[in-house]
Design an enzyme around this catalytic site. Sequence first.
Site, PDB file in Angstrom:
ATOM      1  N   ASP A  51      23.489  -1.412  20.463  1.00  0.00           N
ATOM      2  CA  ASP A  51      24.600  -2.182  19.491  1.00  0.00           C
ATOM      3  C   ASP A  51      25.848  -2.142  20.153  1.00  0.00           C
ATOM      4  O   ASP A  51      26.836  -2.632  19.489  1.00  0.00           O
ATOM      5  CB  ASP A  51      24.363  -2.096  18.121  1.00  0.00           C
ATOM      6  CG  ASP A  51      24.690  -0.490  17.836  1.00  0.00           C
ATOM      7  OD1 ASP A  51      25.146   0.138  18.426  1.00  0.00           O
ATOM      8  OD2 ASP A  51      24.063  -0.100  16.790  1.00  0.00           O
ATOM      9  N   ASN A  54      20.844   2.988  21.153  1.00  0.00           N
ATOM     10  CA  ASN A  54      21.178   2.128  20.378  1.00  0.00           C
ATOM     11  C   ASN A  54      21.821   1.098  21.665  1.00  0.00           C
ATOM     12  O   ASN A  54      22.426   1.307  22.568  1.00  0.00           O
ATOM     13  CB  ASN A  54      22.246   2.188  19.518  1.00  0.00           C
ATOM     14  CG  ASN A  54      21.643   2.971  18.334  1.00  0.00           C
ATOM     15  OD1 ASN A  54      20.451   3.092  18.164  1.00  0.00           O
ATOM     16  ND2 ASN A  54      22.642   3.695  17.542  1.00  0.00           N
ATOM     17  N   PHE A 102      14.409   0.364  13.913  1.00  0.00           N
ATOM     18  CA  PHE A 102      12.882   0.060  14.163  1.00  0.00           C
ATOM     19  C   PHE A 102      11.899   0.322  13.032  1.00  0.00           C
ATOM     20  O   PHE A 102      11.078  -0.552  12.634  1.00  0.00           O
ATOM     21  CB  PHE A 102      12.424   0.351  15.574  1.00  0.00           C
ATOM     22  CG  PHE A 102      12.688  -0.500  16.758  1.00  0.00           C
ATOM     23  CD1 PHE A 102      13.464  -1.497  16.653  1.00  0.00           C
ATOM     24  CD2 PHE A 102      12.434   0.094  18.011  1.00  0.00           C
ATOM     25  CE1 PHE A 102      13.812  -2.157  17.563  1.00  0.00           C
ATOM     26  CE2 PHE A 102      12.958  -0.748  19.264  1.00  0.00           C
ATOM     27  CZ  PHE A 102      13.425  -1.938  19.037  1.00  0.00           C
ATOM     28  N   ARG A 103      11.689   1.475  12.721  1.00  0.00           N
ATOM     29  CA  ARG A 103      10.662   1.939  12.278  1.00  0.00           C
ATOM     30  C   ARG A 103      10.526   2.486  10.794  1.00  0.00           C
ATOM     31  O   ARG A 103       9.841   3.038  10.499  1.00  0.00           O
ATOM     32  CB  ARG A 103      10.294   3.325  12.824  1.00  0.00           C
ATOM     33  CG  ARG A 103       9.621   2.955  14.341  1.00  0.00           C
ATOM     34  CD  ARG A 103       9.302   4.052  15.384  1.00  0.00           C
ATOM     35  NE  ARG A 103       8.785   3.486  16.546  1.00  0.00           N
ATOM     36  CZ  ARG A 103       9.722   3.473  17.559  1.00  0.00           C
ATOM     37  NH1 ARG A 103      10.992   3.663  17.546  1.00  0.00           N
ATOM     38  NH2 ARG A 103       9.354   3.063  18.904  1.00  0.00           N
TER      39      ARG A 103
HETATM   40  P1  CNA Z   1      13.638   4.161  14.773  1.00  0.00           P
HETATM   41  O1  CNA Z   1      12.482   4.660  15.719  1.00  0.00           O
HETATM   42  O2  CNA Z   1      13.694   3.051  14.249  1.00  0.00           O
HETATM   43  O3  CNA Z   1      14.221   5.557  14.201  1.00  0.00           O
HETATM   44  C1  CNA Z   1      15.162   5.522  13.240  1.00  0.00           C
HETATM   45  C2  CNA Z   1      15.226   6.965  12.663  1.00  0.00           C
HETATM   46  O4  CNA Z   1      16.614   7.048  12.037  1.00  0.00           O
HETATM   47  C3  CNA Z   1      14.234   7.298  11.813  1.00  0.00           C
HETATM   48  O5  CNA Z   1      13.805   8.570  11.770  1.00  0.00           O
HETATM   49  C4  CNA Z   1      14.917   6.833  10.022  1.00  0.00           C
HETATM   50  O6  CNA Z   1      14.510   7.663   9.193  1.00  0.00           O
HETATM   51  C5  CNA Z   1      16.308   7.204  10.555  1.00  0.00           C
HETATM   52  N1  CNA Z   1      17.436   6.837   9.747  1.00  0.00           N
HETATM   53  C6  CNA Z   1      17.406   5.419   9.364  1.00  0.00           C
HETATM   54  N2  CNA Z   1      18.535   5.072   8.833  1.00  0.00           N
HETATM   55  C7  CNA Z   1      19.336   6.610   8.693  1.00  0.00           C
HETATM   56  C8  CNA Z   1      20.340   6.831   8.099  1.00  0.00           C
HETATM   57  N3  CNA Z   1      21.274   6.040   7.648  1.00  0.00           N
HETATM   58  N4  CNA Z   1      20.878   8.002   8.221  1.00  0.00           N
HETATM   59  C9  CNA Z   1      19.954   9.120   8.779  1.00  0.00           C
HETATM   60  N5  CNA Z   1      18.839   8.782   9.466  1.00  0.00           N
HETATM   61  C10 CNA Z   1      18.574   7.328   9.395  1.00  0.00           C
HETATM   62  O7  CNA Z   1      15.000   4.182  16.085  1.00  0.00           O
HETATM   63  P2  CNA Z   1      15.178   5.299  17.293  1.00  0.00           P
HETATM   64  O8  CNA Z   1      16.529   4.884  17.594  1.00  0.00           O
HETATM   65  O9  CNA Z   1      14.966   6.522  17.015  1.00  0.00           O
HETATM   66  O10 CNA Z   1      14.390   4.289  18.414  1.00  0.00           O
HETATM   67  C11 CNA Z   1      14.668   3.982  19.512  1.00  0.00           C
HETATM   68  C12 CNA Z   1      14.698   2.551  19.822  1.00  0.00           C
HETATM   69  C13 CNA Z   1      15.400   1.811  18.420  1.00  0.00           C
HETATM   70  C14 CNA Z   1      15.390   2.391  20.759  1.00  0.00           C
HETATM   71  O11 CNA Z   1      14.665   1.640  21.964  1.00  0.00           O
HETATM   72  C15 CNA Z   1      16.520   1.338  20.393  1.00  0.00           C
HETATM   73  O12 CNA Z   1      17.077   0.755  21.379  1.00  0.00           O
HETATM   74  C16 CNA Z   1      16.037   0.716  19.131  1.00  0.00           C
HETATM   75  N6  CNA Z   1      17.026   0.232  18.294  1.00  0.00           N
HETATM   76  C17 CNA Z   1      18.225   0.202  18.339  1.00  0.00           C
HETATM   77  C18 CNA Z   1      18.965  -0.455  17.298  1.00  0.00           C
HETATM   78  C19 CNA Z   1      20.546  -0.298  17.380  1.00  0.00           C
HETATM   79  O13 CNA Z   1      21.093  -0.566  18.527  1.00  0.00           O
HETATM   80  N7  CNA Z   1      21.188  -0.254  16.419  1.00  0.00           N
HETATM   81  C20 CNA Z   1      18.360  -1.010  16.089  1.00  0.00           C
HETATM   82  C21 CNA Z   1      17.198  -0.999  16.296  1.00  0.00           C
HETATM   83  C22 CNA Z   1      16.064  -0.332  17.276  1.00  0.00           C
END
Ligand code: CNA
Length: 310
Positions: free
Chosen positions: A128, A126, A54-55
Amino acid sequence: MTAQATLVDQQLRERLLETFDIEGVARYMARSGAHRIVVMCGAGISTSAGIPDFRSPGTGLYSNLQKYNLPTPEAIFTLDHFRQNPWAFYELARELWPDNFKPTPCHYFIRLLHEKGLLLRCYSQNIDSMERQAGLPAEKLVAVHGNFDGAHVIDTQPEVPVDITELKTAIEKGEEGWQELCKCKGGLVKPTIVFFGESLPPRFCDLYLHDLSACDLLLVLGTSLVVAPFNSLVGKANPSAPRLLINREPTGLCDDLLGGFQFHLEGEAANWRDAFYEGNADDGVLALASALGWSADLETLIASGCQRSH
Ligand code: CNA
């Protein structure tokens, strides 16, 4: 505070890691025989599969939703917006459908913890379903924000379930497909992912207090730890359990989160159990696997491209 309470507090705060890093955690695992490990994970463990988080500035989903013309990026995951404009969410769901992606080394590492009999539970934010695709049994996973494993008609009580493959076929056909499904089911159908404002799955509420208090190691992987109540689990971990964060930047620090990480604080009284690996989640788990002497096991699992178990 009574003398007894002080003693208990001191015992709890006994230094649990020889070094506050991956090697320290691996040594703790070998020494203590940790076998009730709780994993908490987020979107950062799936970005190397090509699924945006997301962020993350620039690459995150919130920076790339212009084509949907949303009032706010979060709107795409709200029921109000979905009722008025289902197209945007369906378009995004089509792009992010789990079949389009493959699990990462991180997902297989979680599966490996289970194979070795060390995983108490994986709490994933997640949606996914990659943990299941990597072969983690349903019983070991709490999909805190739901996932694409099921679907239901919105605004029905009790909820009317719909086979997820019906929804997938409808979305693939485009607007005509999902409108037809809506007519046939008596309402819009969405995957069982939790939108903002919706309740979390009962399974989460049933399990988290017991699991976190029973855990003997907490691994937190790839999450900004800004979403509640998920982030509060960090502070609920058994005080005798070390906690390791693997993420691109420090998150969930005690300055921002009740009971959050203390690895940035000086002195043993302040940090007796928290370690931080700054970097990509895959690199972090590969380093941990190597320190544990598990590299070959992990590589075998990754190479097998493990199928989902039921
Ligand atoms: P977020 O808020 O987007 O944070 C992601 C975190 O992961 C950040 O601190 C990034 O710096 C870090 N990050 C990104 N890529 C990497 C990597 N390769 N290695 C290590 N660190 C990394 O996402 P959160 O999951 O913290 O927030 C929760 C939300 C996001 C939930 O409600 C999810 O449902 C939602 N979400 C899920 C997905 C998925 O299912 N893959 C995708 C996008 C959002």
